[in-house]
Write a protein that holds these residues in place. Structure first.
Motif, PDB file in Angstrom:
ATOM      1  N   VAL A 134       2.722  -5.200   5.882  1.00  0.00           N
ATOM      2  CA  VAL A 134       2.348  -4.241   4.839  1.00  0.00           C
ATOM      3  C   VAL A 134       3.601  -3.781   4.091  1.00  0.00           C
ATOM      4  O   VAL A 134       3.610  -3.710   2.856  1.00  0.00           O
ATOM      5  CB  VAL A 134       1.578  -3.042   5.438  1.00  0.00           C
ATOM      6  CG1 VAL A 134       1.394  -1.931   4.412  1.00  0.00           C
ATOM      7  CG2 VAL A 134       0.237  -3.501   5.994  1.00  0.00           C
ATOM      8  N   GLU A 135       4.640  -3.473   4.822  1.00  0.00           N
ATOM      9  CA  GLU A 135       5.896  -3.034   4.199  1.00  0.00           C
ATOM     10  C   GLU A 135       6.467  -4.131   3.303  1.00  0.00           C
ATOM     11  O   GLU A 135       6.953  -3.854   2.201  1.00  0.00           O
ATOM     12  CB  GLU A 135       6.911  -2.651   5.286  1.00  0.00           C
ATOM     13  CG  GLU A 135       8.142  -1.963   4.758  1.00  0.00           C
ATOM     14  CD  GLU A 135       7.844  -0.634   4.065  1.00  0.00           C
ATOM     15  OE1 GLU A 135       8.540  -0.335   3.068  1.00  0.00           O
ATOM     16  OE2 GLU A 135       6.925   0.092   4.485  1.00  0.00           O
ATOM     17  N   LEU A 148      -7.137  -4.253   4.912  1.00  0.00           N
ATOM     18  CA  LEU A 148      -6.240  -3.627   5.874  1.00  0.00           C
ATOM     19  C   LEU A 148      -6.944  -2.813   6.958  1.00  0.00           C
ATOM     20  O   LEU A 148      -6.578  -2.925   8.131  1.00  0.00           O
ATOM     21  CB  LEU A 148      -5.180  -2.800   5.146  1.00  0.00           C
ATOM     22  CG  LEU A 148      -3.977  -2.381   5.957  1.00  0.00           C
ATOM     23  CD1 LEU A 148      -3.316  -3.560   6.666  1.00  0.00           C
ATOM     24  CD2 LEU A 148      -2.963  -1.680   5.052  1.00  0.00           C
ATOM     25  N   ASP A 153      -1.870   4.620   1.122  1.00  0.00           N
ATOM     26  CA  ASP A 153      -2.619   5.739   1.679  1.00  0.00           C
ATOM     27  C   ASP A 153      -2.866   6.819   0.613  1.00  0.00           C
ATOM     28  O   ASP A 153      -2.651   7.996   0.843  1.00  0.00           O
ATOM     29  CB  ASP A 153      -1.905   6.328   2.898  1.00  0.00           C
ATOM     30  CG  ASP A 153      -2.824   7.249   3.701  1.00  0.00           C
ATOM     31  OD1 ASP A 153      -4.050   7.048   3.666  1.00  0.00           O
ATOM     32  OD2 ASP A 153      -2.305   8.169   4.348  1.00  0.00           O
ATOM     33  N   GLN A 211       0.501  -4.744  16.274  1.00  0.00           N
ATOM     34  CA  GLN A 211       0.301  -3.665  15.301  1.00  0.00           C
ATOM     35  C   GLN A 211       1.576  -3.440  14.484  1.00  0.00           C
ATOM     36  O   GLN A 211       1.514  -3.238  13.264  1.00  0.00           O
ATOM     37  CB  GLN A 211      -0.112  -2.388  16.019  1.00  0.00           C
ATOM     38  CG  GLN A 211      -1.475  -2.511  16.694  1.00  0.00           C
ATOM     39  CD  GLN A 211      -1.743  -1.371  17.653  1.00  0.00           C
ATOM     40  OE1 GLN A 211      -1.483  -0.224  17.341  1.00  0.00           O
ATOM     41  NE2 GLN A 211      -2.249  -1.694  18.829  1.00  0.00           N
ATOM     42  N   GLN A 212       2.730  -3.499  15.147  1.00  0.00           N
ATOM     43  CA  GLN A 212       4.002  -3.341  14.450  1.00  0.00           C
ATOM     44  C   GLN A 212       4.237  -4.489  13.480  1.00  0.00           C
ATOM     45  O   GLN A 212       4.746  -4.281  12.370  1.00  0.00           O
ATOM     46  CB  GLN A 212       5.151  -3.240  15.453  1.00  0.00           C
ATOM     47  CG  GLN A 212       5.127  -1.958  16.253  1.00  0.00           C
ATOM     48  CD  GLN A 212       6.113  -1.969  17.424  1.00  0.00           C
ATOM     49  OE1 GLN A 212       6.560  -3.027  17.885  1.00  0.00           O
ATOM     50  NE2 GLN A 212       6.446  -0.773  17.906  1.00  0.00           N
ATOM     51  N   GLU A 260      -5.103   1.285   0.727  1.00  0.00           N
ATOM     52  CA  GLU A 260      -4.820   1.313   2.162  1.00  0.00           C
ATOM     53  C   GLU A 260      -3.338   1.134   2.445  1.00  0.00           C
ATOM     54  O   GLU A 260      -2.847   1.545   3.482  1.00  0.00           O
ATOM     55  CB  GLU A 260      -5.635   0.237   2.880  1.00  0.00           C
ATOM     56  CG  GLU A 260      -7.133   0.419   2.749  1.00  0.00           C
ATOM     57  CD  GLU A 260      -7.648   1.697   3.381  1.00  0.00           C
ATOM     58  OE1 GLU A 260      -7.025   2.173   4.351  1.00  0.00           O
ATOM     59  OE2 GLU A 260      -8.661   2.228   2.902  1.00  0.00           O
ATOM     60  N   ILE A 261      -2.637   0.530   1.514  1.00  0.00           N
ATOM     61  CA  ILE A 261      -1.208   0.300   1.696  1.00  0.00           C
ATOM     62  C   ILE A 261      -0.421   1.586   1.440  1.00  0.00           C
ATOM     63  O   ILE A 261       0.434   1.968   2.230  1.00  0.00           O
ATOM     64  CB  ILE A 261      -0.715  -0.842   0.776  1.00  0.00           C
ATOM     65  CG1 ILE A 261      -1.348  -2.167   1.244  1.00  0.00           C
ATOM     66  CG2 ILE A 261       0.804  -0.936   0.764  1.00  0.00           C
ATOM     67  CD1 ILE A 261      -1.085  -3.340   0.331  1.00  0.00           C
ATOM     68  N   GLU A 299       2.158  -3.867  10.392  1.00  0.00           N
ATOM     69  CA  GLU A 299       2.757  -2.839   9.538  1.00  0.00           C
ATOM     70  C   GLU A 299       4.003  -3.368   8.825  1.00  0.00           C
ATOM     71  O   GLU A 299       4.285  -2.982   7.687  1.00  0.00           O
ATOM     72  CB  GLU A 299       3.055  -1.569  10.336  1.00  0.00           C
ATOM     73  CG  GLU A 299       1.810  -0.881  10.866  1.00  0.00           C
ATOM     74  CD  GLU A 299       0.709  -0.647   9.830  1.00  0.00           C
ATOM     75  OE1 GLU A 299       1.026  -0.223   8.689  1.00  0.00           O
ATOM     76  OE2 GLU A 299      -0.475  -0.881  10.145  1.00  0.00           O
ATOM     77  N   ARG A 341      -6.263  -3.794  10.774  1.00  0.00           N
ATOM     78  CA  ARG A 341      -5.677  -2.825  11.714  1.00  0.00           C
ATOM     79  C   ARG A 341      -6.571  -2.660  12.940  1.00  0.00           C
ATOM     80  O   ARG A 341      -6.089  -2.608  14.072  1.00  0.00           O
ATOM     81  CB  ARG A 341      -5.448  -1.486  11.023  1.00  0.00           C
ATOM     82  CG  ARG A 341      -4.233  -1.484  10.123  1.00  0.00           C
ATOM     83  CD  ARG A 341      -4.042  -0.164   9.416  1.00  0.00           C
ATOM     84  NE  ARG A 341      -2.738  -0.120   8.744  1.00  0.00           N
ATOM     85  CZ  ARG A 341      -2.517   0.528   7.615  1.00  0.00           C
ATOM     86  NH1 ARG A 341      -3.485   1.208   7.028  1.00  0.00           N
ATOM     87  NH2 ARG A 341      -1.315   0.510   7.082  1.00  0.00           N
TER      88      ARG A 341
END
Length: 119
Positions: free
Chosen positions: A38-39, A15, A109, A31-32, A106-107, A35, A19
């Motif tokens: 990732v969600e 990640l 944090d 970038q969105q 990383e997901i 993310e 990123r």
């Protein structure tokens, strides 16, 4: 058939680089999208195909993307503690190494969580 936990572990490890690539070569929308992928991974959804599409839009081939997969071999002999995903989302594992900081998820944090090895 794919192993979702292993795919999520791979995404977690890669990640930061993904990123960075999205910032350097992509747009705010790119970038969105990353993310959102990732969600989706966090909720257990299928993210591999959208990730491949996103990588293609950044000029990274599927073979290049998958070659980033790290096959991690535990040290021999194994330490009594290994570190695992703090959220239980993936199959990521890390064994302590002298002078190396414990990696983070990383997901989520958060730092990987210590788990005692059972004999």
């Amino acid at each position: 058939m794919t192993d979702h936990r292993k795919d999520t572990a791979w995404l977690c490890e890669q990640l930061p680089g993904l990123r960075n690539l999205a910032v350097r070569k992509g747009t705010v929308q790119t970038q969105q999208q990353l993310e959102a992928i990732v969600e989706t991974a966090c909720t257990g959804g299928e993210f591999k195909e959208p990730l491949m599409d996103l990588a293609g839009s950044l000029g990274v081939g599927v073979d290049d993307l998958m070659s980033w997969r790290a096959d991690v071999m535990p040290p021999t002999p194994r330490p009594p503690v290994r570190y695992v995903c703090p959220e239980g989302l993936c199959a990521r594992e890390w064994w302590p190494e002298p002078s190396k900081r414990t990696p983070s998820c990383e997901i989520a944090d958060r730092q990987l969580r210590a788990q005692r090895e059972l004999d």
